[in-house]
Enzyme design. Structure first.
Site, PDB file in Angstrom:
ATOM      1  N   ALA A 266      -5.558   4.338  46.357  1.00  0.00           N
ATOM      2  CA  ALA A 266      -6.898   4.823  46.703  1.00  0.00           C
ATOM      3  C   ALA A 266      -6.836   6.004  47.659  1.00  0.00           C
ATOM      4  CB  ALA A 266      -7.704   3.693  47.332  1.00  0.00           C
ATOM      5  N   ASP A 312       1.952  51.454  51.096  1.00  0.00           N
ATOM      6  CA  ASP A 312       2.683  52.683  50.864  1.00  0.00           C
ATOM      7  C   ASP A 312       1.648  53.776  50.611  1.00  0.00           C
ATOM      8  OD1 ASP A 312       5.061  54.191  50.393  1.00  0.00           O
ATOM      9  OD2 ASP A 312       4.648  54.105  48.251  1.00  0.00           O
ATOM     10  N   THR A 314       2.222  57.186  49.057  1.00  0.00           N
ATOM     11  CA  THR A 314       2.373  57.928  47.815  1.00  0.00           C
ATOM     12  C   THR A 314       2.178  57.026  46.606  1.00  0.00           C
ATOM     13  OG1 THR A 314       3.949  59.374  48.925  1.00  0.00           O
ATOM     14  CG2 THR A 314       3.892  59.461  46.519  1.00  0.00           C
ATOM     15  N   LYS A 473       6.448  83.472  44.510  1.00  0.00           N
ATOM     16  CA  LYS A 473       5.740  82.385  45.200  1.00  0.00           C
ATOM     17  C   LYS A 473       6.720  81.701  46.139  1.00  0.00           C
ATOM     18  CE  LYS A 473       6.308  78.595  41.802  1.00  0.00           C
ATOM     19  NZ  LYS A 473       7.253  77.740  42.504  1.00  0.00           N
ATOM     20  N   ARG A 637       7.835  58.912  57.767  1.00  0.00           N
ATOM     21  CA  ARG A 637       9.287  59.181  57.700  1.00  0.00           C
ATOM     22  C   ARG A 637      10.073  57.878  57.872  1.00  0.00           C
ATOM     23  NH1 ARG A 637      10.342  63.514  55.099  1.00  0.00           N
ATOM     24  NH2 ARG A 637      12.208  64.131  56.228  1.00  0.00           N
TER      25      ARG A 637
END
Length: 971
Positions: A266, A312, A314, A473, A637
């Site tokens: 029970a 994260d 990126t 460039k 970094r």
């Protein structure tokens, strides 16, 4: 000797996985009850097979639960196997003076290898020589950097340089995107950076999730309570062992042992394990429909309890698709800059260009300056755009920065109005290279002078109308230094580049840099044909000589943009009391800019003590690190080891940590965190190490998952409250009948029926409860907060005591007060075992014949009806049934109807009547059942009112996190 191969552990045997499912307190208690029930059944007199129902049913439940558990088991073995995909298969090596191809796993330190564009680096290597003008490697899979990295042969004197700054080292598993080089192998196999990740995954011991830990604690507590009560019930009846009704002391002892076992059966919520598994499985379905695929069932709830999300940057908070945001050139007067905004944040070649909110069309037609910028971007470019018709998405093949420039050329269009009219009618998928091809045909390419790290630029020689031009460039600081002229205004008259113009442009470059934009300068040399180096340039120094006395055309500012929905998601996380911490391998300026844009930091917020680089964090003492993680919201970094360290520190502070990521570098931290969340487009290693995968790569989906997780936890508490209060009621019932000396009102098979079937269906239906209205405005639960707190335990006991007392009273009512019953005295009922000696005239057989079965049926029916009403009470922990009505959860309505139908079945089907030792009820008995059961609703409404008044504090007094006040909910 096989040095390079990563060691593989044998897979976990099936028998171990099965055995693991039985290392749970609740399961062990059930197993013990089944064993005792089976032994007692063997000693049962007669051939009554129903004695074996209890142990058989319990064992069946345990087996089913084990099957579900093994099916859902997800181990690190697949993640480790997936790491092999990031190991190169072959390498070009110089041995014995000969160049040969060998298996990458056969490399040893000291081997000289040749490696070029498209190759995967086979081991950690030190660059010896570069045979091209530049050499670039994509190491995002390891470091999380959004751009490819330029490598060189120069020595690194900094012994503490992080991997991102080790520019003379090639890391195993990364890919060469530009150039050719020679390198010497320095580390192989488990010693490599990727091998270290492998080691991190294999060495970690999976910690139990918060829910699992709380259920284990609850099981421990339940085991102790059950043991004490069972022993107590058996001991208080020692004096009755010799009662004549038992036929001897031994039989009396066994009789009360059976009652003690009944008490154990029970007290144990047999259906709890299955209901929890079902609830979590239902949660996974809901979340899968919302693009969150759960690989581990308990993690559904865990995400709901998380207090910190380590993300994260990126590809998670950002699109991982570079896009140009600004196009800039000097205005006609030269005293300010013309800034053009560029729409679009993906590689899709569509989007408007505007100035001060006004849309600009046919810019290359109306502005010679913009046309010349488009020419440079189209020709100084080796990237191509691609379209996937299945997903409808666009991608870049080549450098992401060049891909962004290619997209901008297509957005600008050509310098021919008629061509543009046709061009912009085409769907984006059909104009991936149309404008670029137009400029390429107008300006045939003669030579390419590749990018080099020292001059930070690249250029192409083109011809037009027999004249030759050099299009350039590169980095703005390098280009500006070598420019002598500049174009003014949209029509581009060329004037000398004065200090005033130069300073104005330089300030804009700094401003863009502070905002996280990467700036590219565009320039040209028109009178190049007479330069003697034009066809003889071989070195980067000679290339730099060609790129002198240039004319600056303009600047473009680009970034890996944040996902549009992330800012709102971060806001919701703050409202839910959840800290968002960004951990990235990218540079600080870019990361801080993104964090300001998405709301992790305020626009002008002082970031002292809130933003650290990996090196700054390493320089702190352990106590300082602990203080830093209490406030910091950005770590840039970083290396993989930093992520794991941060998870450890946050967990030591009592936080429940969710870690998101998509690269191989994220895998160890994903596995160590309370819940690892991988991106759908991420690496297989990350996905297999994670608990949950976001198929849409959308950080905002985490908010949805958090809400679902919190709702599941709340529902878990509700059905545990529902089941346990029922079990407490059964325990109270058996304890009271034993303590009062009454016959047993309920037998084990009836208790099992209630626990598994009658209770199990509504309990499962409670999984469908809609979330409370304030579920995302509550503070996160603390890691050490018990599943069953003091108030919740009081509610269990209050309701459970009434359930037990009502069940016993129903039995008493039938014998003492029922107008159609024997109407004996309570004293006679409580001394039934002395009936034959003290009051045989009433007919002692009533305590074992159909009269007893009728009384037992009333008790069982009261228990069932109370549980149906109790299920209605469990719709919400604190909201009244008047405010949160039953039809809010129609699954519960159906479950109650089905449970009552099943109860009627055992009442009125003869075979089932025999199996459960019950008889049909008449109308008088049903009225008593309803009258005795109904007060449970009023009692729970009073308890809910008390919770609303006493345990839900006003928001102003609630916990504050990130400047937001929260309304805590207490168990």
């Amino acid at each position: 000797m096989n040095n390079e191969a990563l060691a593989e552990d044998p897979p976990t045997p099936l028998w171990e996985l099965v055995l693991e499912q039985f290392k749970d307190q609740l399961v062990l208690i059930l197993l013990g009850s089944a064993a005792v029930s089976f032994v007692l059944a063997l000693f049962e007199e007669g051939d009554d097979w129903t004695a074996f129902v209890d142990p058989v049913v319990i064992l069946t439940i345990l087996i089913l639960n084990a099957v579900v558990g093994v099916t859902q088991e997800s181990s690190a073995e697949k993640a480790i196997a997936a790491l092999q995909e990031y190991s190169a298969n072959e390498a070009t090596v110089v041995r014995d003076g000969k160049t040969q191809r060998i298996k990458a796993e056969d490399l040893v330190p000291g081997d000289i290898i040749h490696i070029g564009v498209g190759d995967r680096v086979p081991a950690d290597c030190r660059l010896l020589a570069i045979q091209s003008n530049s050499f670039r490697v994509d190491q995002a899979v390891l470091t999380g950097e959004s751009e490819s990295v330029s490598k060189d042969t120069r020595s690194i004197k900094d012994e503490q340089a992080v991997k991102q700054d080790q520019t003379n080292i090639l890391f195993s598993g990364t890919s060469v995107v530009n150039g050719h080089a020679t390198a010497i192998v320095v580390l192989t196999g488990a010693s490599t950076a990727i091998g270290g990740i492998h080691e991190s995954i294999t060495s970690q011991i999976s910690e139990p999730t918060p829910l699992k830990q709380k259920l284990n604690d609850f099981g421990d507590m339940l085991a102790k309570v059950i043991t004490v009560i069972c022993v107590l019930v058996w001991l208080i009846n020692v004096e009755h062992f010799n009662d004549p009704a038992h036929g001897g002391w031994a039989k009396g002892a066994i009789y009360y042992l059976k009652i003690a076992v009944s008490l154990g059966v029970a007290a144990i919520p047999e259906g709890l394990a299955v209901v929890i598994t079902t609830c979590l499985a239902l949660g996974t379905r809901k979340m899968a429909a919302k693009n969150a695929v759960v690989r581990s069932l308990p993690s559904v709830e865990t995400l709901g309890s998380c207090s910190v999300i380590c993300s994260d940057k990126t590809g998670t908070l950002t699109t991982n698709q570079m896009s140009v945001e600004k196009l800039v050139y000097l205005n006609a007067s030269g005293d300010d800059l013309e800034e053009i905004d560029v729409e679009g944040t993906t590689f899709a070649p569509e989007g408007k260009l505007s100035r001060n909110g006004k849309v600009l069309q046919n810019l290359a037609v109306t502005s010679s300056t913009v046309r010349q910028m488009a020419e440079v971007m189209a020709l100084c470019n080796s990237a191509t755009l691609a379209h996937d018709p299945k997903s409808g998405t666009f991608s870049c093949i080549g450098e992401p920065t060049e891909g962004a420039l290619r997209v901008l050329v297509e957005k600008i269009g050509t310098d021919d109005m008629a061509t543009n009219e046709k061009l912009f009618r085409l769907p984006a998928s059909q104009r991936l290279h149309v404008s670029s091809a137009h400029y390429e045909s107008r300006l045939p390419l003669l030579a390419t002078y590749e990018f080099s790290r020292d001059r930070k630029s690249m250029s192409v020689l083109v011809t037009k109308d027999k004249a030759q031009r050099l299009l350039v460039k590169g980095a703005p600081e390098s280009i500006l230094e070598r420019c002598s002229y500049v174009l003014l205004g949209p029509d581009g008259p060329r004037v000398p580049l004065t200090r005033v113009y130069s300073d104005l442009l330089a300030r804009e470059v700094v401003e863009y840099g502070n905002r996280g934009l990467r700036v590219i300068a565009l320039a040209s040399v028109d009178d190049i044909a007479d330069n003697p180096l034009l066809h003889n340039a071989q070195t980067t120094e000679e290339y730099a000589q060609l790129e002198r006395n240039m004319t600056l055309i303009g600047l473009v500012g680009m970034l890996d943009p944040p996902r549009t929905e992330v800012a709102d998601s971060v806001k919701k996380c703050r409202a839910a009391g959840i800290r968002v911490i960004v951990i990235t391998g990218d540079n600080r300026n870019t990361a801080e800019s993104i964090c300001r844009q998405i709301g992790v930091f305020g626009e002008d917020e002082d970031l002292t003590g809130k933003s650290f680089t990996g090196r700054e964090f390493d320089a702190l003492s352990e106590s300082e690190k602990l203080e830093a993680v209490k406030k910091a919201s950005l770590f840039s970094r970083t290396e993989p080891s930093h992520k794991s360290k941060l998870v450890d520190l946050l967990q030591s502070l009592g936080h429940v940590v969710a870690m998101t990521g998509d690269g191989v570098n994220d895998a160890p931290a994903l596995k160590k965190a309370d819940i690892g969340v991988a991106m759908g487009t991420g690496t297989d290693v990350a996905k297999l190490a994670a608990d949950m995968v976001l198929t849409d790569d959308n950080f905002a989906t985490i908010t949805v998952a958090v809400e679902e997780g919190r709702s599941i936890y709340s529902n878990t508490q509700q059905f545990i409250r529902y089941l346990i209060s029922s079990n407490i009621g059964e325990v109270v019932s058996i304890f009271l009948t034993a303590a009062l000396g009454m016959p047993e009102a309920l037998i084990p098979v009836q208790l099992l029926w209630v626990n598994l079937v009658t209770d199990g269906l509504p309990a499962t239906a409670l999984s469908f409860n809609p979330p409370d209205h304030d579920v995302m405005r509550r503070a996160p639960r603390k890691r050490d907060e018990p599943l069953v707190g003091g108030w919740l335990l009081f509610r269990y006991l209050a309701i459970g005591t009434y359930v037990g007392a009502a069940t016993v009273f129903g039995y008493i009512w039938w014998f003492v007060y029922n107008p159609e019953g024997p109407q004996i005295s309570f004293w006679q009922l409580s001394h039934f075992h002395k009936c034959s000696a003290q009051f045989p005239e009433i007919g002692c057989e009533m305590f074992s014949n159909e009269m007893s079965r009728s009384a037992s049926t009333v008790s069982l029916s009261i228990l069932v009806v109370i549980e149906m009403l109790n299920a209605m009470n469990a719709l919400s922990s604190s909201e009244s049934l008047l405010a949160f009505p039953l039809w809010n959860n129609m699954m519960l309505v159906y479950a109650i109807i089905l449970s009552m139908t099943l109860h009627f079945a055992i009442l009125y089907i003869p075979f089932l009547q025999t199996l459960f030792s019950i008889l049909p009820l008449n109308w008088t008995e049903w009225k008593a059942v309803l009258a005795i059961s109904a007060p449970v609703v009023a009692i729970d409404e009073l308890l809910k009112y008390a919770e609303r008044r006493l345990y839900t504090l006003p928001a102003i007094a609630g916990e504050q996190q990130n400047g937001v006040a929260f309304k805590p909910k207490k168990a």
